[in-house]
Scaffold this motif. Structure first.
Motif, short mmCIF file in Angstrom:
data_model
loop_
_atom_site.label_atom_id
_atom_site.label_comp_id
_atom_site.label_asym_id
_atom_site.label_seq_id
_atom_site.Cartn_x
_atom_site.Cartn_y
_atom_site.Cartn_z
N ALA A 217 0.84 -1.20 0.00
CA ALA A 217 0.00 0.00 0.00
C ALA A 217 0.88 1.25 0.00
O ALA A 217 2.01 1.22 0.49
CB ALA A 217 -0.90 0.00 1.24
N VAL A 218 0.34 2.33 -0.53
CA VAL A 218 1.05 3.61 -0.50
C VAL A 218 1.39 3.98 0.94
O VAL A 218 2.48 4.49 1.21
CB VAL A 218 0.20 4.70 -1.20
CG1 VAL A 218 0.78 6.08 -0.95
CG2 VAL A 218 0.10 4.43 -2.70
N SER A 219 0.50 3.68 1.86
CA SER A 219 0.77 3.99 3.27
C SER A 219 1.99 3.22 3.78
O SER A 219 2.75 3.72 4.61
CB SER A 219 -0.45 3.69 4.13
OG SER A 219 -0.82 2.32 4.04
N ALA A 220 2.21 2.01 3.28
CA ALA A 220 3.39 1.23 3.67
C ALA A 220 4.65 1.89 3.14
O ALA A 220 5.67 1.95 3.84
CB ALA A 220 3.28 -0.20 3.17
N VAL A 221 4.60 2.39 1.91
CA VAL A 221 5.76 3.11 1.35
C VAL A 221 6.08 4.32 2.23
O VAL A 221 7.24 4.56 2.57
CB VAL A 221 5.50 3.53 -0.11
CG1 VAL A 221 6.66 4.39 -0.63
CG2 VAL A 221 5.30 2.31 -1.01
N ARG A 222 5.04 5.06 2.60
CA ARG A 222 5.27 6.22 3.49
C ARG A 222 5.86 5.79 4.83
O ARG A 222 6.74 6.46 5.38
CB ARG A 222 3.95 6.96 3.71
CG ARG A 222 3.49 7.76 2.53
CD ARG A 222 2.30 8.67 2.92
NE ARG A 222 1.67 9.18 1.73
CZ ARG A 222 0.49 8.78 1.27
NH1 ARG A 222 -0.21 7.87 1.90
NH2 ARG A 222 -0.01 9.32 0.17
N PHE A 223 5.37 4.69 5.36
CA PHE A 223 5.88 4.16 6.63
C PHE A 223 7.36 3.81 6.50
O PHE A 223 8.16 4.17 7.36
CB PHE A 223 5.06 2.94 7.06
CG PHE A 223 5.59 2.26 8.29
CD1 PHE A 223 5.36 2.79 9.54
CD2 PHE A 223 6.32 1.08 8.18
CE1 PHE A 223 5.84 2.17 10.69
CE2 PHE A 223 6.81 0.45 9.32
CZ PHE A 223 6.57 0.99 10.57
N TYR A 224 7.73 3.10 5.44
CA TYR A 224 9.14 2.74 5.24
C TYR A 224 10.00 3.99 5.10
O TYR A 224 11.12 4.03 5.61
CB TYR A 224 9.30 1.86 3.99
CG TYR A 224 8.61 0.51 4.09
CD1 TYR A 224 8.48 -0.17 5.30
CD2 TYR A 224 8.09 -0.10 2.96
CE1 TYR A 224 7.85 -1.39 5.38
CE2 TYR A 224 7.46 -1.33 3.03
CZ TYR A 224 7.34 -1.98 4.24
OH TYR A 224 6.72 -3.19 4.30
N GLU A 225 9.47 5.01 4.45
CA GLU A 225 10.21 6.27 4.33
C GLU A 225 10.35 6.93 5.70
O GLU A 225 11.42 7.40 6.07
CB GLU A 225 9.51 7.21 3.35
CG GLU A 225 10.26 8.50 3.15
CD GLU A 225 9.55 9.49 2.24
OE1 GLU A 225 10.23 10.42 1.79
OE2 GLU A 225 8.33 9.34 2.01
N GLU A 226 9.27 6.95 6.46
CA GLU A 226 9.30 7.56 7.80
C GLU A 226 10.32 6.87 8.69
O GLU A 226 11.00 7.51 9.49
CB GLU A 226 7.90 7.46 8.43
CG GLU A 226 7.79 8.02 9.82
CD GLU A 226 6.40 7.78 10.40
OE1 GLU A 226 6.33 7.28 11.54
OE2 GLU A 226 5.41 8.08 9.72
N LYS A 227 10.47 5.56 8.53
CA LYS A 227 11.43 4.79 9.32
C LYS A 227 12.85 4.88 8.79
O LYS A 227 13.78 4.33 9.38
CB LYS A 227 11.00 3.31 9.39
CG LYS A 227 9.72 3.08 10.13
CD LYS A 227 9.88 3.45 11.59
CE LYS A 227 8.63 3.20 12.38
NZ LYS A 227 8.75 3.65 13.76
#
Length: 150
Positions: free
Chosen positions: A22-32
């Motif tokens: 999901a796009v939200s997972a991509v954002r999460f990986y970026e945030e981490k």
């Protein structure tokens, strides 16, 4: 860092679609800090095409049971701003091999004992091969799955 052209980057939606997350997972990986984006003049995220491999690695490593901190440590060894080479990925593979082997050994031991006794010390299995007469394991401290994990 080399000059990045528009052919070198993909949108967050493309990265998500290509990796099946999901796009939200991509954002999460970026945030981490596992992946990094560049921003367009309109402040839209763009990712390097090589981030497809990084996200794929994250997904595989998570399936293997690695913690995000372990994944981050491995990804930190990859070069920023260029596609990692086969040699870069081999270096990660070799550094993770022992950890993966330990997980395989644990899973093999657990599978072998799961139908019988997992070493919890509960004395509830009538024909337990690891019978804990008089709760000897309990006298040694916390029992739990110690016979499998140790």
């Amino acid at each position: 860092m080399a000059t990045i052209t528009k052919d070198d980057v993909i949108s967050i939606g493309t990265l998500a679609a290509r990796t099946g997350v999901a796009v939200s997972a991509v954002r999460f990986y970026e945030e981490k800090g596992l992946i990094h984006s560049v921003r367009t003049s309109g402040n839209q995220r763009r990712f390097l095409r090589s981030d497809i491999r990084r996200v794929s690695f994250i997904l595989i490593a998570q399936r293997l049971g690695l913690a995000l901190s372990e994944i981050e440590r491995e990804l930190a060894t990859l070069p920023e701003g260029r596609t990692p080479t086969v040699r870069d990925w081999q270096r990660i593979s070799h550094s993770m091999r022992e950890q993966i082997d330990q997980k395989i050994n644990l899973m093999t031991r657990t599978r072998a004992k799961l139908d019988e006794c997992i070493g919890c010390g509960c004395l509830s299995l009538h024909k337990c091969q690891l019978y804990n007469r008089d709760d000897r394991m309990g006298a040694a401290g916390a029992t739990g799955p110690r016979l499998v994990l140790d």
